[in-house]
Design an enzyme around this catalytic site. Structure first.
Site, PDB file in Angstrom:
ATOM      1  N   HIS A   1       0.918  -1.227  -0.121  1.00  0.00           N
ATOM      2  CA  HIS A   1       0.224  -0.078   0.135  1.00  0.00           C
ATOM      3  C   HIS A   1       0.957   1.325  -0.083  1.00  0.00           C
ATOM      4  O   HIS A   1       1.751   1.384   0.649  1.00  0.00           O
ATOM      5  CB  HIS A   1      -0.984  -0.057   1.346  1.00  0.00           C
ATOM      6  CG  HIS A   1      -1.868   0.900   1.178  1.00  0.00           C
ATOM      7  ND1 HIS A   1      -2.840   1.231  -0.102  1.00  0.00           N
ATOM      8  CD2 HIS A   1      -2.247   1.911   2.001  1.00  0.00           C
ATOM      9  CE1 HIS A   1      -3.560   2.349   0.303  1.00  0.00           C
ATOM     10  NE2 HIS A   1      -3.258   2.523   1.742  1.00  0.00           N
TER      11      HIS A   1
ATOM     12  N   HIS B   1      -3.163   8.915   1.112  1.00  0.00           N
ATOM     13  CA  HIS B   1      -3.204   7.711   0.327  1.00  0.00           C
ATOM     14  C   HIS B   1      -4.395   7.330  -0.540  1.00  0.00           C
ATOM     15  O   HIS B   1      -5.729   8.196  -0.009  1.00  0.00           O
ATOM     16  CB  HIS B   1      -2.659   6.615   1.176  1.00  0.00           C
ATOM     17  CG  HIS B   1      -3.572   6.320   2.474  1.00  0.00           C
ATOM     18  ND1 HIS B   1      -4.010   5.205   2.678  1.00  0.00           N
ATOM     19  CD2 HIS B   1      -3.417   7.125   3.394  1.00  0.00           C
ATOM     20  CE1 HIS B   1      -4.710   5.058   3.958  1.00  0.00           C
ATOM     21  NE2 HIS B   1      -3.974   6.543   4.386  1.00  0.00           N
TER      22      HIS B   1
ATOM     23  N   CYS C   1      -3.350   2.783  -5.593  1.00  0.00           N
ATOM     24  CA  CYS C   1      -2.724   3.713  -4.582  1.00  0.00           C
ATOM     25  C   CYS C   1      -1.205   3.993  -5.084  1.00  0.00           C
ATOM     26  O   CYS C   1      -0.871   5.162  -4.782  1.00  0.00           O
ATOM     27  CB  CYS C   1      -2.400   3.147  -3.154  1.00  0.00           C
ATOM     28  SG  CYS C   1      -1.751   1.485  -3.181  1.00  0.00           S
TER      29      CYS C   1
END
Length: 259
Positions: A30, A42, A152
């Site tokens: 991530h 994010h 992301c």
């Protein structure tokens, strides 16, 4: 940047850093932009990396870290949050290890990093501009999340470079997508080599070579079908439908500027 790891300490973090953390079993990472004051901006879909509409979602869901039932006193991140969100560093890491994504790496080092999604050949803009873009998109959005086409890592790379692939029928810029697609692609493309060599080591070397070549060609720093788009122009075009999510295929169009 180390050859084997981009791991860093929290003390070395600087505003504008593109950071990431591998999730369970290292299936995916991530990514986000550190903006200072222990905060990370994010891009997410309901707090987890899903949205392919395929069996891959099952694998990704199985690697999602468990969320604490105790509200975090340091941020307002919700478990069902989606889109561009801000959270404290601890919530962003979700128990994982902190890594920094590297920019403007040498081609040899890029190819040595067999796993995609850790570095790029592209050059980052200044930290002040990166933080500005992240905060602007926090307020204005980054379109619809898709694990292959708009994820992301794509968000973080855009904040760092303002580079986008806008032609339909092309692949998104994230290294994770290139790795997921490039691995099977390399295996398929190297299959005809069995007609040239029956040596398993030779076939393996060919597969690795094809995979590395596909990663290199797909990197945002090497592609010629990218444009520099301001955050304001990006959100305007997303809102009016003039920008569409890129498809996971590779093309080679000339560099152009968005008017």
């Amino acid at each position: 940047m180390g050859l084997l790891s981009n791991r860093i300490s929290k003390e070395s973090l600087k505003p504008g850093d593109h950071i990431y953390s591998w999730r369970t079993a290292y299936i995916y990472a991530h990514h986000g932009i550190y903006i200072g004051d222990d905060k990370v901006v994010h891009f997410t879909r309901h707090g987890q990396e899903v949205g392919t509409g395929t069996v891959l979602d099952i694998l990704l869901l199985s690697s999602v870290p468990a969320h604490s039932t105790v509200p975090c006193p340091n941020c307002t991140m919700q478990q069902d949050g989606q889109g561009v969100i801000v959270s404290c560093l601890k919530c962003f890491l979700a128990g994982g290890i902190l890594y920094r994504f590297e920019y403007a790496v040498r081609p040899a080092l890029f190819l040595a990093k067999v796993r995609g999604g850790t570095c790029t050949l592209a050059v980052s803009d200044s930290s002040e501009i990166v933080v500005y873009r992240a905060k602007y998109l926090l307020e204005n959005g980054f379109g619809c999340y898709n694990v292959f086409k708009n994820n992301c890592e794509d968000f973080a790379i855009y904040c760092k470079t303002a580079l986008l692939i806008v032609d339909q029928g092309t692949m998104g810029q994230s290294g994770q997508a290139a790795s997921i697609i490039g691995g099977p692609l390399a295996a398929v493309l190297s299959t005809p080599m069995r007609l040239v060599t029956t040596n398993i080591y030779g076939m393996a070397a060919t597969a690795v070579g094809v995979y590395c070549a596909s990663r290199y060609a797909a990197d945002i720093g090497m592609r010629r079908d990218v444009v520099k788009v301001s955050a304001e122009d990006l959100t305007r075009r997303l809102a009016t439908g003039l920008l569409q999510v890129s498809e996971p295929q590779i093309s080679a169009a000339p560099i152009q500027a968005i008017q």
